[in-house]
Design a protein around this motif. Structure first.
Motif, PDB file in Angstrom:
ATOM      1  N   PHE A   1     -31.941 -34.935 -32.091  1.00 47.57           N
ATOM      2  CA  PHE A   1     -33.261 -34.429 -32.453  1.00 47.57           C
ATOM      3  C   PHE A   1     -33.655 -33.245 -31.565  1.00 47.57           C
ATOM      4  O   PHE A   1     -34.211 -32.260 -32.047  1.00 47.57           O
ATOM      5  N   ALA A   2     -33.357 -33.339 -30.274  1.00 46.78           N
ATOM      6  CA  ALA A   2     -33.676 -32.238 -29.351  1.00 46.78           C
ATOM      7  C   ALA A   2     -32.919 -30.972 -29.728  1.00 46.78           C
ATOM      8  O   ALA A   2     -33.482 -29.872 -29.696  1.00 46.78           O
ATOM      9  N   VAL A   3     -31.651 -31.126 -30.086  1.00 43.25           N
ATOM     10  CA  VAL A   3     -30.846 -29.973 -30.508  1.00 43.25           C
ATOM     11  C   VAL A   3     -31.444 -29.364 -31.774  1.00 43.25           C
ATOM     12  O   VAL A   3     -31.608 -28.146 -31.880  1.00 43.25           O
ATOM     13  N   SER A   4     -31.780 -30.214 -32.723  1.00 43.57           N
ATOM     14  CA  SER A   4     -32.359 -29.748 -33.983  1.00 43.57           C
ATOM     15  C   SER A   4     -33.718 -29.072 -33.750  1.00 43.57           C
ATOM     16  O   SER A   4     -34.003 -28.013 -34.325  1.00 43.57           O
ATOM     17  N   PHE A   5     -34.527 -29.664 -32.891  1.00 41.43           N
ATOM     18  CA  PHE A   5     -35.837 -29.088 -32.593  1.00 41.43           C
ATOM     19  C   PHE A   5     -35.693 -27.714 -31.952  1.00 41.43           C
ATOM     20  O   PHE A   5     -36.372 -26.760 -32.341  1.00 41.43           O
ATOM     21  N   ALA A   6     -34.797 -27.594 -30.974  1.00 41.16           N
ATOM     22  CA  ALA A   6     -34.581 -26.295 -30.307  1.00 41.16           C
ATOM     23  C   ALA A   6     -34.105 -25.243 -31.302  1.00 41.16           C
ATOM     24  O   ALA A   6     -34.536 -24.090 -31.248  1.00 41.16           O
ATOM     25  N   ALA A   7     -33.245 -25.639 -32.227  1.00 42.17           N
ATOM     26  CA  ALA A   7     -32.734 -24.691 -33.223  1.00 42.17           C
ATOM     27  C   ALA A   7     -33.813 -24.291 -34.231  1.00 42.17           C
ATOM     28  O   ALA A   7     -33.842 -23.150 -34.693  1.00 42.17           O
ATOM     29  N   ASP A   8     -34.702 -25.216 -34.552  1.00 40.64           N
ATOM     30  CA  ASP A   8     -35.725 -24.979 -35.572  1.00 40.64           C
ATOM     31  C   ASP A   8     -37.004 -24.361 -35.013  1.00 40.64           C
ATOM     32  O   ASP A   8     -37.808 -23.803 -35.763  1.00 40.64           O
ATOM     33  N   LEU A   9     -37.202 -24.444 -33.714  1.00 40.20           N
ATOM     34  CA  LEU A   9     -38.454 -23.967 -33.119  1.00 40.20           C
ATOM     35  C   LEU A   9     -38.756 -22.494 -33.412  1.00 40.20           C
ATOM     36  O   LEU A   9     -39.900 -22.164 -33.742  1.00 40.20           O
ATOM     37  N   PRO A  10     -37.775 -21.589 -33.363  1.00 38.97           N
ATOM     38  CA  PRO A  10     -38.100 -20.194 -33.713  1.00 38.97           C
ATOM     39  C   PRO A  10     -38.657 -20.038 -35.129  1.00 38.97           C
ATOM     40  O   PRO A  10     -39.610 -19.272 -35.341  1.00 38.97           O
ATOM     41  N   SER A  11     -38.118 -20.782 -36.093  1.00 40.41           N
ATOM     42  CA  SER A  11     -38.644 -20.651 -37.461  1.00 40.41           C
ATOM     43  C   SER A  11     -40.036 -21.262 -37.569  1.00 40.41           C
ATOM     44  O   SER A  11     -40.886 -20.749 -38.303  1.00 40.41           O
ATOM     45  N   ARG A  12     -40.300 -22.317 -36.830  1.00 43.46           N
ATOM     46  CA  ARG A  12     -41.658 -22.871 -36.822  1.00 43.46           C
ATOM     47  C   ARG A  12     -42.638 -21.864 -36.222  1.00 43.46           C
ATOM     48  O   ARG A  12     -43.765 -21.719 -36.710  1.00 43.46           O
ATOM     49  N   CYS A  13     -42.208 -21.189 -35.178  1.00 42.03           N
ATOM     50  CA  CYS A  13     -43.077 -20.173 -34.564  1.00 42.03           C
ATOM     51  C   CYS A  13     -43.317 -19.005 -35.522  1.00 42.03           C
ATOM     52  O   CYS A  13     -44.426 -18.457 -35.561  1.00 42.03           O
ATOM     53  N   LYS A  14     -42.314 -18.641 -36.290  1.00 45.92           N
ATOM     54  CA  LYS A  14     -42.503 -17.579 -37.292  1.00 45.92           C
ATOM     55  C   LYS A  14     -43.506 -18.010 -38.349  1.00 45.92           C
ATOM     56  O   LYS A  14     -44.361 -17.227 -38.772  1.00 45.92           O
ATOM     57  N   ARG A  15     -43.411 -19.277 -38.788  1.00 42.61           N
ATOM     58  CA  ARG A  15     -44.370 -19.795 -39.767  1.00 42.61           C
ATOM     59  C   ARG A  15     -45.776 -19.820 -39.171  1.00 42.61           C
ATOM     60  O   ARG A  15     -46.757 -19.503 -39.854  1.00 42.61           O
ATOM     61  N   MET A  16     -45.858 -20.184 -37.900  1.00 43.37           N
ATOM     62  CA  MET A  16     -47.151 -20.207 -37.218  1.00 43.37           C
ATOM     63  C   MET A  16     -47.757 -18.803 -37.173  1.00 43.37           C
ATOM     64  O   MET A  16     -48.921 -18.604 -37.505  1.00 43.37           O
TER      65      MET A  16
ATOM     66  N   GLU B   1     -55.365 -23.770 -42.669  1.00 37.45           N
ATOM     67  CA  GLU B   1     -54.741 -25.065 -42.954  1.00 37.45           C
ATOM     68  C   GLU B   1     -53.246 -25.032 -42.631  1.00 37.45           C
ATOM     69  O   GLU B   1     -52.708 -25.970 -42.034  1.00 37.45           O
ATOM     70  N   ALA B   2     -52.569 -23.951 -42.983  1.00 37.99           N
ATOM     71  CA  ALA B   2     -51.142 -23.813 -42.654  1.00 37.99           C
ATOM     72  C   ALA B   2     -50.946 -23.737 -41.146  1.00 37.99           C
ATOM     73  O   ALA B   2     -49.990 -24.316 -40.598  1.00 37.99           O
ATOM     74  N   LEU B   3     -51.844 -23.055 -40.454  1.00 38.96           N
ATOM     75  CA  LEU B   3     -51.781 -22.967 -38.998  1.00 38.96           C
ATOM     76  C   LEU B   3     -51.961 -24.349 -38.378  1.00 38.96           C
ATOM     77  O   LEU B   3     -51.226 -24.733 -37.461  1.00 38.96           O
ATOM     78  N   PHE B   4     -52.899 -25.092 -38.883  1.00 42.36           N
ATOM     79  CA  PHE B   4     -53.156 -26.460 -38.440  1.00 42.36           C
ATOM     80  C   PHE B   4     -51.894 -27.320 -38.613  1.00 42.36           C
ATOM     81  O   PHE B   4     -51.488 -28.043 -37.695  1.00 42.36           O
ATOM     82  N   GLU B   5     -51.262 -27.219 -39.783  1.00 43.81           N
ATOM     83  CA  GLU B   5     -50.089 -28.038 -40.080  1.00 43.81           C
ATOM     84  C   GLU B   5     -48.886 -27.680 -39.209  1.00 43.81           C
ATOM     85  O   GLU B   5     -48.191 -28.575 -38.719  1.00 43.81           O
ATOM     86  N   VAL B   6     -48.628 -26.406 -39.007  1.00 42.86           N
ATOM     87  CA  VAL B   6     -47.468 -26.035 -38.182  1.00 42.86           C
ATOM     88  C   VAL B   6     -47.732 -26.377 -36.721  1.00 42.86           C
ATOM     89  O   VAL B   6     -46.802 -26.801 -36.010  1.00 42.86           O
ATOM     90  N   ALA B   7     -48.959 -26.267 -36.262  1.00 43.92           N
ATOM     91  CA  ALA B   7     -49.282 -26.670 -34.890  1.00 43.92           C
ATOM     92  C   ALA B   7     -49.058 -28.171 -34.716  1.00 43.92           C
ATOM     93  O   ALA B   7     -48.503 -28.609 -33.695  1.00 43.92           O
TER      94      ALA B   7
ATOM     95  N   ASP C   1     -56.178 -28.042 -32.409  1.00 44.00           N
ATOM     96  CA  ASP C   1     -57.620 -28.270 -32.331  1.00 44.00           C
ATOM     97  C   ASP C   1     -58.412 -27.023 -32.721  1.00 44.00           C
ATOM     98  O   ASP C   1     -59.464 -27.121 -33.342  1.00 44.00           O
ATOM     99  N   ALA C   2     -57.899 -25.852 -32.350  1.00 43.15           N
ATOM    100  CA  ALA C   2     -58.613 -24.601 -32.619  1.00 43.15           C
ATOM    101  C   ALA C   2     -58.480 -24.136 -34.065  1.00 43.15           C
ATOM    102  O   ALA C   2     -59.358 -23.437 -34.571  1.00 43.15           O
ATOM    103  N   ALA C   3     -57.406 -24.511 -34.721  1.00 45.35           N
ATOM    104  CA  ALA C   3     -57.066 -23.933 -36.030  1.00 45.35           C
ATOM    105  C   ALA C   3     -58.171 -24.081 -37.066  1.00 45.35           C
ATOM    106  O   ALA C   3     -58.359 -23.181 -37.886  1.00 45.35           O
ATOM    107  N   ARG C   4     -58.884 -25.157 -37.031  1.00 48.86           N
ATOM    108  CA  ARG C   4     -59.888 -25.386 -38.072  1.00 48.86           C
ATOM    109  C   ARG C   4     -61.265 -24.832 -37.749  1.00 48.86           C
ATOM    110  O   ARG C   4     -62.026 -24.508 -38.646  1.00 48.86           O
TER     111      ARG C   4
END
Length: 98
Positions: free
Chosen positions: A3-18, A28-34, A58-61
């Motif tokens: 899971f840690a390996v997968s999270f590290a690999a996926d984190l850049p794409s989550r940050c791009k979505r953010m 709402e999308a910002l809230f969900e990705v956070a 907490d800030a997103a909404r």
């Protein structure tokens, strides 16, 4: 460990979505990705990243756009530092013990 390996690999794409959600002012999308980053960071023990993602969550909404901008930048910076730290931790775990 997987899971840690997968999270590290996926984190850049989550940050791009953010960043994209912030740029489009899609709260709402910002809230969900956070929430996604926060939950996963908690699961791998990335406490600082979880804390920053919670602040964004907490800030997103309700917070101003400028406050959200600060929180997005904080998550991005912390994520950038977290990825190599996770990779080092996984490498240590993979090494056979002496």
């Amino acid at each position: 460990m997987r899971f840690a390996v997968s999270f590290a690999a996926d984190l850049p794409s989550r940050c791009k979505r953010m960043r994209a959600a912030f740029d489009r002012d899609e709260r709402e999308a910002l809230f969900e990705v956070a929430l996604s980053i926060r939950s996963s960071a908690q699961m791998v023990g990335a406490r600082r990243l979880a804390k920053e993602a919670r602040a964004l969550h907490d800030a997103a909404r309700t917070a101003s756009r400028s406050e959200c901008a600060r929180e997005v930048a904080a998550v991005e910076a912390t994520a950038a530092a977290t990825i190599p730290a996770l990779e080092r931790a996984v490498d240590r775990l993979r090494r056979p013990s002496a």
